[in-house]
Design a protein around this motif. Structure first.
Motif, PDB file in Angstrom:
ATOM      1  N   LYS A 281     107.233  49.245  24.516  1.00 24.04           N
ATOM      2  CA  LYS A 281     106.605  50.172  23.591  1.00 24.04           C
ATOM      3  C   LYS A 281     107.357  51.490  23.515  1.00 24.04           C
ATOM      4  O   LYS A 281     107.299  52.173  22.502  1.00 24.04           O
ATOM      5  N   ALA A 282     107.997  51.888  24.626  1.00 27.77           N
ATOM      6  CA  ALA A 282     108.686  53.175  24.655  1.00 27.77           C
ATOM      7  C   ALA A 282     110.064  53.104  24.004  1.00 27.77           C
ATOM      8  O   ALA A 282     110.739  54.115  23.900  1.00 27.77           O
ATOM      9  N   MET A 283     110.475  51.941  23.560  1.00 25.55           N
ATOM     10  CA  MET A 283     111.814  51.771  23.010  1.00 25.55           C
ATOM     11  C   MET A 283     111.865  52.263  21.574  1.00 25.55           C
ATOM     12  O   MET A 283     111.027  51.914  20.747  1.00 25.55           O
ATOM     13  N   SER A 284     112.843  53.102  21.279  1.00 23.36           N
ATOM     14  CA  SER A 284     113.001  53.625  19.924  1.00 23.36           C
ATOM     15  C   SER A 284     113.527  52.521  19.005  1.00 23.36           C
ATOM     16  O   SER A 284     114.107  51.533  19.471  1.00 23.36           O
TER      17      SER A 284
ATOM     18  N   THR B 165     119.731  48.011  18.521  1.00 25.19           N
ATOM     19  CA  THR B 165     120.983  47.868  19.263  1.00 25.19           C
ATOM     20  C   THR B 165     120.904  46.691  20.221  1.00 25.19           C
ATOM     21  O   THR B 165     121.871  45.940  20.392  1.00 25.19           O
ATOM     22  N   LEU B 166     119.742  46.503  20.838  1.00 23.50           N
ATOM     23  CA  LEU B 166     119.555  45.355  21.722  1.00 23.50           C
ATOM     24  C   LEU B 166     119.625  44.051  20.936  1.00 23.50           C
ATOM     25  O   LEU B 166     120.259  43.079  21.374  1.00 23.50           O
ATOM     26  N   VAL B 167     118.994  44.021  19.769  1.00 19.03           N
ATOM     27  CA  VAL B 167     119.053  42.826  18.915  1.00 19.03           C
ATOM     28  C   VAL B 167     120.502  42.521  18.538  1.00 19.03           C
ATOM     29  O   VAL B 167     120.958  41.370  18.595  1.00 19.03           O
TER      30      VAL B 167
ATOM     31  N   ARG C  42     118.516  55.141  25.695  1.00 15.10           N
ATOM     32  CA  ARG C  42     117.298  55.232  26.491  1.00 15.10           C
ATOM     33  C   ARG C  42     117.460  56.115  27.730  1.00 15.10           C
ATOM     34  O   ARG C  42     116.492  56.340  28.453  1.00 15.10           O
ATOM     35  N   ALA C  43     118.678  56.606  27.980  1.00 12.23           N
ATOM     36  CA  ALA C  43     118.950  57.375  29.201  1.00 12.23           C
ATOM     37  C   ALA C  43     118.261  58.735  29.143  1.00 12.23           C
ATOM     38  O   ALA C  43     118.373  59.455  28.147  1.00 12.23           O
ATOM     39  N   ARG C  44     117.569  59.066  30.213  1.00 15.06           N
ATOM     40  CA  ARG C  44     116.905  60.357  30.325  1.00 15.06           C
ATOM     41  C   ARG C  44     117.181  61.021  31.671  1.00 15.06           C
ATOM     42  O   ARG C  44     116.578  62.057  31.972  1.00 15.06           O
ATOM     43  N   SER C  45     118.069  60.434  32.470  1.00 13.50           N
ATOM     44  CA  SER C  45     118.316  60.944  33.816  1.00 13.50           C
ATOM     45  C   SER C  45     119.677  60.457  34.281  1.00 13.50           C
ATOM     46  O   SER C  45     120.346  59.657  33.603  1.00 13.50           O
ATOM     47  N   LEU C  46     120.094  60.917  35.473  1.00 10.66           N
ATOM     48  CA  LEU C  46     121.343  60.440  36.071  1.00 10.66           C
ATOM     49  C   LEU C  46     121.322  58.928  36.222  1.00 10.66           C
ATOM     50  O   LEU C  46     122.326  58.251  35.948  1.00 10.66           O
ATOM     51  N   ASP C  47     120.198  58.374  36.650  1.00  9.38           N
ATOM     52  CA  ASP C  47     120.110  56.923  36.823  1.00  9.38           C
ATOM     53  C   ASP C  47     120.351  56.195  35.507  1.00  9.38           C
ATOM     54  O   ASP C  47     121.004  55.147  35.474  1.00  9.38           O
ATOM     55  N   GLY C  48     119.818  56.744  34.423  1.00 10.30           N
ATOM     56  CA  GLY C  48     120.044  56.131  33.120  1.00 10.30           C
ATOM     57  C   GLY C  48     121.510  56.134  32.741  1.00 10.30           C
ATOM     58  O   GLY C  48     122.022  55.144  32.188  1.00 10.30           O
ATOM     59  N   TRP C  49     122.223  57.208  33.051  1.00 12.80           N
ATOM     60  CA  TRP C  49     123.649  57.269  32.734  1.00 12.80           C
ATOM     61  C   TRP C  49     124.478  56.428  33.687  1.00 12.80           C
ATOM     62  O   TRP C  49     125.548  55.919  33.301  1.00 12.80           O
ATOM     63  N   LEU C  50     123.998  56.214  34.903  1.00 12.14           N
ATOM     64  CA  LEU C  50     124.670  55.264  35.786  1.00 12.14           C
ATOM     65  C   LEU C  50     124.583  53.854  35.203  1.00 12.14           C
ATOM     66  O   LEU C  50     125.541  53.080  35.266  1.00 12.14           O
TER      67      LEU C  50
END
Length: 213
Positions: free
Chosen positions: A2-5, A11-13, A53-61
């Protein structure tokens, strides 16, 4: 989900379409550049999906893990097995670091993967001169899988995806030895690899987004 833009969803499709349709290049006559770009597109689009979907360092990792995987896909075709493997190895290092940032308190059980996968990989190639390098790479591969299984990320997606990645690479090594290099093996290698990466990407991104929310 649900949180996916909408951009992340499409892009996933697009990634799934690129990843699945890549096998069509095996039976068509395409310029090498086109075939190589098609091969890299599936996981490259996963990197874009993770970035959206990245919102933090973990997302960019996670973005770095997917980007290094896409680079490995391309480099395998353009620069050979060794250079491509280095890109994947770097991806395993980044992924292991990400998983360790979310490790559970007890992670001993998955550690058996490290000697088991390394030993199997070492035994597979017929060219014994290649065995040490393959075994060394497999240490990093198996550490990635063990840390994924020992993390708080869901086993149904991230843990399963990591194990699929391991099986895909073991099949590649087996093709250097006892396993025939045919269409069925190729489909297994690519299917396990691509969908393993997809499960890792979606599982990590969704978990990070849920925790942020």
């Amino acid at each position: 989900m649900k949180a996916m833009s909408p951009a992340a969803r499409w892009t996933l499709v697009a990634s799934v379409i690129a990843g699945v349709s890549y096998v069509a290049t095996w039976v068509t006559e395409l310029p090498p550049l086109v075939e190589t770009a098609w091969k890299g597109a599936g996981v490259a689009l996963l990197a874009v999906h993770a970035a959206l979907r990245a919102r933090s360092l973990d997302g960019w990792l996670l973005v770095a893990v997917m980007a290094l995987g896409a680079a490995g896909d391309v480099l395998l075709e353009t620069h050979g097995l060794t250079v491509g493997a280095i890109a994947f190895l770097l991806g395993h290092l980044v992924a292991s670091g990400l998983y360790l940032r979310h490790r559970r308190s007890a992670v001993q059980a998955p550690l058996v993967l490290i000697p088991a996968v390394t030993a199997i990989a070492w035994m597979l190639p017929a060219d014994r001169a290649a065995a040490p390098g393959i075994a060394l790479y497999s240490v990093f591969l198996s550490v990635m899988a063990a840390t994924a299984l020992g993390s708080h990320f869901p086993h149904k997606s991230v843990g399963r995806g990591a194990l699929m990645f391991v099986l895909s690479d073991l099949l590649i090594f087996a093709r250097l030895g006892p396993l025939p290099d045919n269409l069925a093996t190729g489909l297994a290698v690519w299917g396990l690899y691509y969908f393993g990466q997809m499960l890792i990407c979606v599982g990590v991104a969704q978990t990070l987004r849920s925790r942020t929310a």
